[in-house]
Design a protein around this motif. Structure first.
Motif, mmCIF file in Angstrom:
data_model
loop_
_atom_site.group_PDB
_atom_site.id
_atom_site.type_symbol
_atom_site.label_atom_id
_atom_site.label_comp_id
_atom_site.label_asym_id
_atom_site.label_seq_id
_atom_site.Cartn_x
_atom_site.Cartn_y
_atom_site.Cartn_z
ATOM 1 N N ASP A 13 26.330 8.729 -26.624
ATOM 2 C CA ASP A 13 26.499 7.283 -26.516
ATOM 3 C C ASP A 13 25.567 6.645 -25.483
ATOM 4 O O ASP A 13 25.626 5.440 -25.260
ATOM 5 N N HIS A 14 24.728 7.475 -24.856
ATOM 6 C CA HIS A 14 23.767 6.964 -23.870
ATOM 7 C C HIS A 14 22.518 7.835 -23.960
ATOM 8 O O HIS A 14 22.182 8.585 -23.025
ATOM 9 N N PRO A 15 21.799 7.750 -25.083
ATOM 10 C CA PRO A 15 20.671 8.672 -25.310
ATOM 11 C C PRO A 15 19.516 8.504 -24.346
ATOM 12 O O PRO A 15 18.634 9.369 -24.297
ATOM 13 N N ILE A 16 19.473 7.424 -23.576
ATOM 14 C CA ILE A 16 18.415 7.275 -22.572
ATOM 15 C C ILE A 16 18.474 8.427 -21.580
ATOM 16 O O ILE A 16 17.457 8.829 -21.018
ATOM 17 N N ALA A 17 19.667 8.990 -21.382
ATOM 18 C CA ALA A 17 19.840 10.196 -20.556
ATOM 19 C C ALA A 17 19.369 10.005 -19.123
ATOM 20 O O ALA A 17 18.880 10.932 -18.487
ATOM 21 N N ALA A 18 19.502 8.807 -18.618
ATOM 22 C CA ALA A 18 19.185 8.476 -17.224
ATOM 23 C C ALA A 18 19.920 7.177 -16.908
ATOM 24 O O ALA A 18 20.251 6.409 -17.821
ATOM 25 N N LEU A 43 7.575 14.460 -21.417
ATOM 26 C CA LEU A 43 7.912 15.837 -21.073
ATOM 27 C C LEU A 43 9.394 15.919 -20.730
ATOM 28 O O LEU A 43 9.830 15.435 -19.683
ATOM 29 N N GLY A 44 10.182 16.501 -21.631
ATOM 30 C CA GLY A 44 11.631 16.502 -21.501
ATOM 31 C C GLY A 44 12.208 15.286 -22.188
ATOM 32 O O GLY A 44 12.975 14.521 -21.602
ATOM 33 N N CYS A 45 11.862 15.108 -23.473
ATOM 34 C CA CYS A 45 12.117 13.845 -24.179
ATOM 35 C C CYS A 45 13.549 13.680 -24.669
ATOM 36 O O CYS A 45 13.971 12.566 -24.963
ATOM 37 N N GLY A 46 14.322 14.769 -24.814
ATOM 38 C CA GLY A 46 15.674 14.643 -25.355
ATOM 39 C C GLY A 46 15.642 14.041 -26.747
ATOM 40 O O GLY A 46 14.975 14.556 -27.653
ATOM 41 N N GLU A 47 16.344 12.926 -26.938
ATOM 42 C CA GLU A 47 16.341 12.221 -28.219
ATOM 43 C C GLU A 47 15.199 11.212 -28.320
ATOM 44 O O GLU A 47 15.193 10.356 -29.202
ATOM 45 N N ALA A 48 14.254 11.311 -27.408
ATOM 46 C CA ALA A 48 13.017 10.514 -27.431
ATOM 47 C C ALA A 48 13.236 8.997 -27.428
ATOM 48 O O ALA A 48 12.476 8.269 -28.063
ATOM 49 N N PRO A 49 14.218 8.476 -26.695
ATOM 50 C CA PRO A 49 14.417 7.025 -26.704
ATOM 51 C C PRO A 49 13.248 6.254 -26.100
ATOM 52 O O PRO A 49 12.914 5.155 -26.563
ATOM 53 N N TRP A 50 12.609 6.830 -25.065
ATOM 54 C CA TRP A 50 11.458 6.160 -24.455
ATOM 55 C C TRP A 50 10.303 6.079 -25.445
ATOM 56 O O TRP A 50 9.626 5.044 -25.552
ATOM 57 N N LEU A 51 10.073 7.151 -26.169
ATOM 58 C CA LEU A 51 8.939 7.168 -27.096
ATOM 59 C C LEU A 51 9.170 6.227 -28.279
ATOM 60 O O LEU A 51 8.250 5.525 -28.703
ATOM 61 N N VAL A 52 10.373 6.226 -28.813
ATOM 62 C CA VAL A 52 10.659 5.359 -29.957
ATOM 63 C C VAL A 52 10.473 3.897 -29.569
ATOM 64 O O VAL A 52 9.873 3.108 -30.313
ATOM 65 N N ARG A 53 10.940 3.533 -28.393
ATOM 66 C CA ARG A 53 10.778 2.146 -27.955
ATOM 67 C C ARG A 53 9.330 1.835 -27.598
ATOM 68 O O ARG A 53 8.845 0.724 -27.843
#
Length: 247
Positions: A13-18, A43-53
């Motif tokens: 519910d908080h994929p930004i993970a930070a 590097l360490g993208c998880g669900e890649a919310p930063w990249l998608v945005r």
């Protein structure tokens, strides 16, 4: 239950993970002011919310995401497809420390994942190795001491006094490593609380919905994390995300 699966369920519910809101995430990315056809690496993208945005903000950019676990990749692909950017996103299951690429990047991110490299200083060294010479930017998220922790708190965290610096000291460490700080965001207590209540609550709900050994392990992890947060580092540990230019 493996740690990466606990983390995956906890961040549902908080994929930004930070401890960063979506608005502040996009503001940080927009301040990068990337050039046309930018190349981006997380590097360490998880669900890649930063990249998608980032791909939504920069319509001709391409991005690579690297993570040790691919547990969040399905969610990343789904969100990328929903936003119409999936053709420009590549995901790699690999240790961040071992990832290599033939071309440098205009922006390299490592937010909340500096532990993968053993701390802030080795993270900055690794990031530099991926950046386009002179013009490449880094976006690095790291903890800092909001106030000095007590010996009891340090023991509870399993941390050393110099594991983090205060905010001024964190910026000094970054600049001492050869970067100039061109922007930053200090997470608010509200952002921290939203992140932590989401982490612990989402994992607790998953655990209760999945009775059995995995559910019991997840519930224990949620309670341990919540106790450490509420009884330990809340108001003590801060988080700052710095936009850095090679000095």
């Amino acid at each position: 239950m493996e740690r990466h699966l606990i983390s995956h369920h906890a961040h549902a519910d908080h994929p930004i993970a930070a401890p960063i809101s979506e608005d502040n995430l996009e503001r940080l990315l927009a301040r990068a002011k990337l050039p046309a056809r930018a190349r981006i690496l997380d590097l360490g993208c998880g669900e890649a919310p930063w990249l998608v945005r980032a791909l939504s903000l920069y319509p001709d950019a391409t991005a690579d995401g690297v993570d040790l676990s691919d547990a969040g990749f399905a969610g990343a692909v789904e969100e990328a497809e929903r936003r119409g950017v999936s053709d420009r996103l590549r995901l790699h299951r690999a240790p961040a420390t071992e990832f290599t690429a033939e071309e440098p990047y205009d922006l390299v991110l490592c937010v909340g994942a500096t532990h993968a490299f053993g701390g802030l200083a080795p993270t900055l060294d690794a990031v530099r190795g991926h950046l386009r010479p002179s013009s490449g930017l880094a976006l690095v998220g790291e903890g800092f001491w909001e106030r000095p922790p007590s010996p009891e708190q340090l023991a509870r965290f399993g941390a050393e006094p110099d594991e983090y610096a205060d905010l001024a000291g964190t910026v000094a460490r970054v600049e001492g490593a050869g970067f100039a700080t061109v922007y930053g965001h200090t997470s608010t207590l509200d952002e921290w609380d939203e992140y932590e209540w989401s982490w612990t609550g989402t994992l607790t709900r998953w655990a209760l919905d999945h009775p059995g050994p995995d559910g019991e392990a997840a519930l224990a992890a949620a309670r341990e994390h919540r106790d450490l947060w509420l009884g330990g580092y809340r108001g003590v540990l801060g988080f700052v995300t710095l936009l850095l230019h090679q000095a």
